[in-house]
Design a protein around this motif. Sequence first.
Motif, PDB file in Angstrom:
ATOM      1  N   ALA A 179       0.826  -1.206   0.000  1.00  0.00           N
ATOM      2  CA  ALA A 179       0.000   0.000   0.000  1.00  0.00           C
ATOM      3  C   ALA A 179       0.864   1.260   0.000  1.00  0.00           C
ATOM      4  O   ALA A 179       0.567   2.241  -0.707  1.00  0.00           O
ATOM      5  CB  ALA A 179      -0.930  -0.009   1.211  1.00  0.00           C
ATOM      6  N   TYR A 180       1.946   1.237   0.763  1.00  0.00           N
ATOM      7  CA  TYR A 180       2.855   2.389   0.830  1.00  0.00           C
ATOM      8  C   TYR A 180       3.435   2.702  -0.544  1.00  0.00           C
ATOM      9  O   TYR A 180       3.386   3.858  -1.007  1.00  0.00           O
ATOM     10  CB  TYR A 180       3.972   2.094   1.832  1.00  0.00           C
ATOM     11  N   PHE A 181       3.992   1.692  -1.211  1.00  0.00           N
ATOM     12  CA  PHE A 181       4.652   1.936  -2.491  1.00  0.00           C
ATOM     13  C   PHE A 181       3.648   2.173  -3.617  1.00  0.00           C
ATOM     14  O   PHE A 181       3.937   2.924  -4.561  1.00  0.00           O
ATOM     15  CB  PHE A 181       5.608   0.796  -2.826  1.00  0.00           C
ATOM     16  N   GLU A 182       2.480   1.571  -3.517  1.00  0.00           N
ATOM     17  CA  GLU A 182       1.451   1.846  -4.528  1.00  0.00           C
ATOM     18  C   GLU A 182       0.987   3.296  -4.441  1.00  0.00           C
ATOM     19  O   GLU A 182       0.694   3.933  -5.458  1.00  0.00           O
ATOM     20  CB  GLU A 182       0.289   0.873  -4.358  1.00  0.00           C
ATOM     21  N   ALA A 183       0.960   3.851  -3.225  1.00  0.00           N
ATOM     22  CA  ALA A 183       0.603   5.259  -3.050  1.00  0.00           C
ATOM     23  C   ALA A 183       1.660   6.181  -3.653  1.00  0.00           C
ATOM     24  O   ALA A 183       1.373   7.351  -3.941  1.00  0.00           O
ATOM     25  CB  ALA A 183       0.423   5.576  -1.573  1.00  0.00           C
ATOM     26  N   LYS A 184       2.868   5.648  -3.860  1.00  0.00           N
ATOM     27  CA  LYS A 184       3.949   6.415  -4.483  1.00  0.00           C
ATOM     28  C   LYS A 184       4.014   6.184  -5.991  1.00  0.00           C
ATOM     29  O   LYS A 184       4.937   6.669  -6.655  1.00  0.00           O
ATOM     30  CB  LYS A 184       5.299   6.031  -3.856  1.00  0.00           C
ATOM     31  N   GLY A 185       3.052   5.441  -6.530  1.00  0.00           N
ATOM     32  CA  GLY A 185       2.991   5.250  -7.975  1.00  0.00           C
ATOM     33  C   GLY A 185       3.554   3.953  -8.499  1.00  0.00           C
ATOM     34  O   GLY A 185       3.631   3.747  -9.719  1.00  0.00           O
ATOM     35  N   TYR A 186       3.910   3.042  -7.610  1.00  0.00           N
ATOM     36  CA  TYR A 186       4.465   1.759  -8.028  1.00  0.00           C
ATOM     37  C   TYR A 186       3.366   0.707  -8.210  1.00  0.00           C
ATOM     38  O   TYR A 186       2.329   0.755  -7.545  1.00  0.00           O
ATOM     39  CB  TYR A 186       5.465   1.244  -6.997  1.00  0.00           C
TER      40      TYR A 186
END
Length: 261
Positions: free
Chosen positions: A27-34
């Motif tokens: 969830a953290y990295f998906e929020a950064k566009g990954y």
Amino acid sequence: MKSSNTKTIVFVTGAFVSNSGWNPWKAYFEAKGYTTYAPAWPFKDAPAAELRKRQPNDTDLAALTLTEVIDHYANFVKSLPEKPIIIGHSLGGLITQVLVNRDLAAAGVAIHSVPPQGIIPYEFSFLKAGYKVLGLFSSLKKTYLMSLADWQYAFTNGMSLEDQIKSYEENTIPESKTVGRGGLGSAAKVDFKKPHVPLLLTSGDKDNIIPASLNTRNFKAYKANGSVLEYKEFPGRNHYVLGQPTWTEDADYILEWLDRN
């Protein structure tokens, strides 16, 4: 090309635990566009409570080898449209180092990594925390499930009893003793002289099963060849680093490192 230009991350799970432990990281990295993936090991694609019910007679899991686990992740990575960033924890860190060595990653992050072949883990805390999974005095046809007491020592030392019990119930699953033994053999081999994509190794000063001194020797085994290689020790981290309240600080550091490299 910077690794930060690659917008795909594959998280690699270690031994003893469910891949669901990566959910906050995803969830953290998906929020950064990954775009992120955290594929389960073979025979582990089920909730932790369900997998524990199969203990100790999950013969498919018991027969699983480290080579098969590594190939499972290698094949998954090869199926993606671009080389991903690979981030692994514990035995997943070792697998990350192997996959980086195979030129399958855009960058690699090994968190509290089990050391590759040739780095002798002589630390007492490592031996105390990890010897049971080798199954030296038990059948390889049966899986190994870490007890709460072993979990408290190997993963969650320093945490409250309530948090230790909660994390145990949410994460702990049976393990293949054959995989554990594989970490001592050629499946765990890394060519430390070979040039590689950017690689970050991290450790924690409170980790019993993979102490920082072991991670330091892992880092120092690599030979200078112009490749980006960095090491970071975080204070206060035990082996449950992915689920500690400080995990976002670790993720922030990794994200910044990826942006730099």
